[in-house]
Design an enzyme around this catalytic site. Structure first.
Site, PDB file in Angstrom:
ATOM      1  N   CYS A 192      55.987 -51.815   8.517  1.00 59.08           N
ATOM      2  CA  CYS A 192      56.283 -50.596   9.278  1.00 59.08           C
ATOM      3  C   CYS A 192      57.773 -50.492   9.605  1.00 59.08           C
ATOM      4  CB  CYS A 192      55.472 -50.613  10.574  1.00 59.08           C
ATOM      5  SG  CYS A 192      55.874 -49.265  11.698  1.00 59.08           S
ATOM      6  N   CYS A 412      53.574 -41.772   7.936  1.00 56.78           N
ATOM      7  CA  CYS A 412      53.172 -42.928   8.756  1.00 56.78           C
ATOM      8  C   CYS A 412      54.094 -44.109   8.515  1.00 56.78           C
ATOM      9  CB  CYS A 412      51.774 -43.403   8.368  1.00 56.78           C
ATOM     10  SG  CYS A 412      50.491 -42.301   8.842  1.00 56.78           S
TER      11      CYS A 412
HETATM   12  N1  SAH Z   1      51.326 -48.432  16.847  1.00 55.58           N
HETATM   13  C1  SAH Z   1      50.125 -47.757  16.585  1.00 55.58           C
HETATM   14  C2  SAH Z   1      50.319 -46.293  16.251  1.00 55.58           C
HETATM   15  C3  SAH Z   1      51.507 -45.947  15.398  1.00 55.58           C
HETATM   16  S1  SAH Z   1      51.447 -46.507  13.730  1.00 55.58           S
HETATM   17  C4  SAH Z   1      49.345 -48.454  15.467  1.00 55.58           C
HETATM   18  O1  SAH Z   1      49.910 -49.329  14.821  1.00 55.58           O
HETATM   19  O2  SAH Z   1      48.180 -48.152  15.288  1.00 55.58           O
HETATM   20  C5  SAH Z   1      50.287 -45.346  13.021  1.00 55.58           C
HETATM   21  C6  SAH Z   1      49.640 -45.822  11.734  1.00 55.58           C
HETATM   22  O3  SAH Z   1      50.609 -45.916  10.695  1.00 55.58           O
HETATM   23  C7  SAH Z   1      49.009 -47.216  11.839  1.00 55.58           C
HETATM   24  O4  SAH Z   1      47.688 -47.186  11.360  1.00 55.58           O
HETATM   25  C8  SAH Z   1      49.869 -48.073  10.942  1.00 55.58           C
HETATM   26  O5  SAH Z   1      49.115 -49.115  10.375  1.00 55.58           O
HETATM   27  C9  SAH Z   1      50.339 -47.070   9.920  1.00 55.58           C
HETATM   28  N2  SAH Z   1      51.570 -47.450   9.214  1.00 55.58           N
HETATM   29  C10 SAH Z   1      52.608 -48.137   9.701  1.00 55.58           C
HETATM   30  N3  SAH Z   1      53.561 -48.274   8.740  1.00 55.58           N
HETATM   31  C11 SAH Z   1      53.103 -47.639   7.646  1.00 55.58           C
HETATM   32  C12 SAH Z   1      53.650 -47.388   6.356  1.00 55.58           C
HETATM   33  N4  SAH Z   1      54.850 -47.819   6.020  1.00 55.58           N
HETATM   34  N5  SAH Z   1      52.901 -46.680   5.470  1.00 55.58           N
HETATM   35  C13 SAH Z   1      51.679 -46.202   5.827  1.00 55.58           C
HETATM   36  N6  SAH Z   1      51.130 -46.392   7.038  1.00 55.58           N
HETATM   37  C14 SAH Z   1      51.842 -47.101   7.943  1.00 55.58           C
HETATM   38 FE1  SF4 Z   2      52.794 -51.913  14.096  1.00 58.78          FE
HETATM   39 FE2  SF4 Z   2      52.203 -49.417  14.935  1.00 58.78          FE
HETATM   40 FE3  SF4 Z   2      54.240 -50.774  16.026  1.00 58.78          FE
HETATM   41 FE4  SF4 Z   2      54.473 -49.917  13.515  1.00 58.78          FE
HETATM   42  S1  SF4 Z   2      54.296 -48.639  15.337  1.00 58.78           S
HETATM   43  S2  SF4 Z   2      55.048 -51.956  14.296  1.00 58.78           S
HETATM   44  S3  SF4 Z   2      52.351 -50.122  12.796  1.00 58.78           S
HETATM   45  S4  SF4 Z   2      52.104 -51.331  16.124  1.00 58.78           S
END
Ligand code: SAH
Ligand code: SF4
Length: 421
Positions: A192, A412
């Site tokens: 992420c 995302c």
């Molecule tokens: N922090 C929370 C919400 C924000 S992230 C969480 O992690 O659930 C929202 C979604 O985006 C999460 O399901 C995460 O797994 C997904 N995500 C994060 N980085 C991503 C990426 N590079 N490509 C696709 N999905 C991603």
């Molecule tokens: Fe993990 Fe969600 Fe935080 Fe990205 S925003 S680091 S997917 S918890």
């Protein structure tokens, strides 16, 4: 396919007027003003009380700030001019977060840098919010009602491929706002982009709810007439800023008039947060999504270090405490990383895992969105389809999230508060 160079394309960046609307005075020589925005009806009654005004005036303030979406005290025409002056002289301002920059994607998605000032901070800081005119289909099958909606500003760029790979046309066409809960994030998921920022700070109630109001205003959304979904899936981990997240939801339900059944909060699996969430009254409780992202603890803890603290079983145990509404389902989000989590053996494992939970659940697959400095690869389209087909074949309702706004880093996991990526 992402091309970082595209993100810097000036045609995608819509510069906004730097002036504040209606000549709003941000602060005077006496220092920062206090924002009314973010205060609930009770707190607004107290503000009025301090000025020697009756508490029923809170209704006028709520109506103006949260329904009419005024940006400046001078626009609250239900209050007399002298009372407006009195409010301003007492150091108050509307103080709603403002959209400072807009990036437009070819698919109609808009990514915003929304300007916030932390309590007492003098310098503006920005946080990211995303508008998807037709959503990303993440809400399908989780119990949201599926009456034919009015499409908001949809650009008409649907691809046949997506239409045939996901269920019904009538279920689509729903605008979605993706809201941030923190500046950065401490959870450090390896795939992420937001994780790269680390946690800078929590957003306040007003800063979370304000992103929504700023976007509703920009898109001329009329609450009650137009359908809009909220997903708390922007920057940050909502359950690590629990009180402010819940405060924002309450404000959005009570004062703005949005339905919690059209809101989804996503968590990486913060067990104490899920336990508190399960206690929330249903009239203020959004739907829940869990970022599963791996078929087992071994892989999950490599991708999401948080899994060492709360493993899959402990997360599922906490989710079981939730009293689901009729037809509501818990969503398991699953990011497909090429070669890492997208194999058929993983799909079978996920199917078994989801079935074992015994929960009314569905799976949302998200093909990984790339970001600079992150060494994973996107899954092959064939692998995505095979994964989906396997889960469906195992009787698990499974949907594919449409990638929205990849060209402007709005998809995302791509939110990093950047102009150039
Ligand atoms: N922090 C929370 C919400 C924000 S992230 C969480 O992690 O659930 C929202 C979604 O985006 C999460 O399901 C995460 O797994 C997904 N995500 C994060 N980085 C991503 C990426 N590079 N490509 C696709 N999905 C991603
Ligand atoms: Fe993990 Fe969600 Fe935080 Fe990205 S925003 S680091 S997917 S918890």
């Amino acid at each position: 396919m992402l091309d970082p160079a595209v993100t810097g394309n000036p045609s995608q960046l819509v510069q906004l007027d730097a002036d504040k609307p209606n000549g709003e005075v941000r602060r005077d020589s006496g220092g920062p003003r206090q924002p009314l925005f973010g205060l609930d009806a009770e707190a607004l009654a107290a503000v009025m009380g301090e000025l020697g005004e009756p508490s029923w005036r809170r209704t006028q303030l709520c109506e103006a700030i949260y329904r009419q979406r005024v940006a400046d005290i001078s626009e609250i025409t239900t209050l007399s001019k002298s009372l407006r002056r009195k409010l301003a002289e007492a150091g108050w301002e509307v103080g709603r977060p403002q959209i400072a920059q807009v990036f437009k994607s070819v698919d109609g998605t808009e990514r915003y840098l929304v300007e916030c000032r932390g309590a007492g901070a003098l310098d503006a800081e920005t946080v990211e919010t995303v508008w998807m005119p037709e959503g990303d289909e993440g809400e399908l099958g989780d119990g949201t009602d599926s009456a034919s909606p009015k499409t908001l500003g949809a650009p008409g760029l649907d691809s046949e491929a997506w239409e045939t790979s996901n269920p019904s046309r009538a279920e689509r066409s729903r605008a979605t706002i993706c809201v941030s809960s923190q500046v950065g994030c401490a959870v450090n998921c390896q795939f992420c982009l937001t994780a790269k920022l680390g946690l800078q700070r929590n957003l306040s109630v007003g800063e979370i709810a304000g992103q929504v109001i700023a976007v509703l205003d920009r898109q001329n959304v009329e609450v009650g007439r137009d359908r809009v979904n909220l997903v708390f899936m922007g920057m940050g981990e909502p359950f690590l800023n629990y009180d402010n997240f819940v405060g924002a939801v309450r404000l959005l339900v009570r004062e703005v008039g949005l339905s919690p059944q059209r809101m989804t909060v996503s968590t990486s699996g913060i067990v104490p947060g899920i336990e508190r969430f399960a206690q929330e009254p249903v009239e203020f409780r959004p739907k829940l999504a869990i970022s599963l992202n791996a078929p087992n603890d071994e892989i999950r803890q490599q991708l999401m270090p948080i899994n060492r603290k709360w493993n899959i079983e402990s997360v599922v145990d906490a989710v079981r405490r939730l009293k689901l509404r009729p037809r509501e389902r818990v969503t398991f989000e699953y990011v497909l990383l090429g070669g890492v989590t997208d194999q058929l053996v993983h799909a079978n494992e996920v199917a078994r895992l989801v079935r074992r939970t015994g929960l009314a659940a569905k799976v949302n697959l998200i093909a990984w969105n790339p970001g600079p400095g992150i060494a994973y690869s996107m899954p092959q389209p064939g692998a995505v389809e095979a994964f989906r087909a396997t889960l469906i074949g195992e009787g698990i309702p499974t949907y594919l999230r449409r990638p929205r706004g990849r060209d402007i880093y709005a998809a995302c996991g791509q939110l990093k508060r950047t102009v150039d990526g």
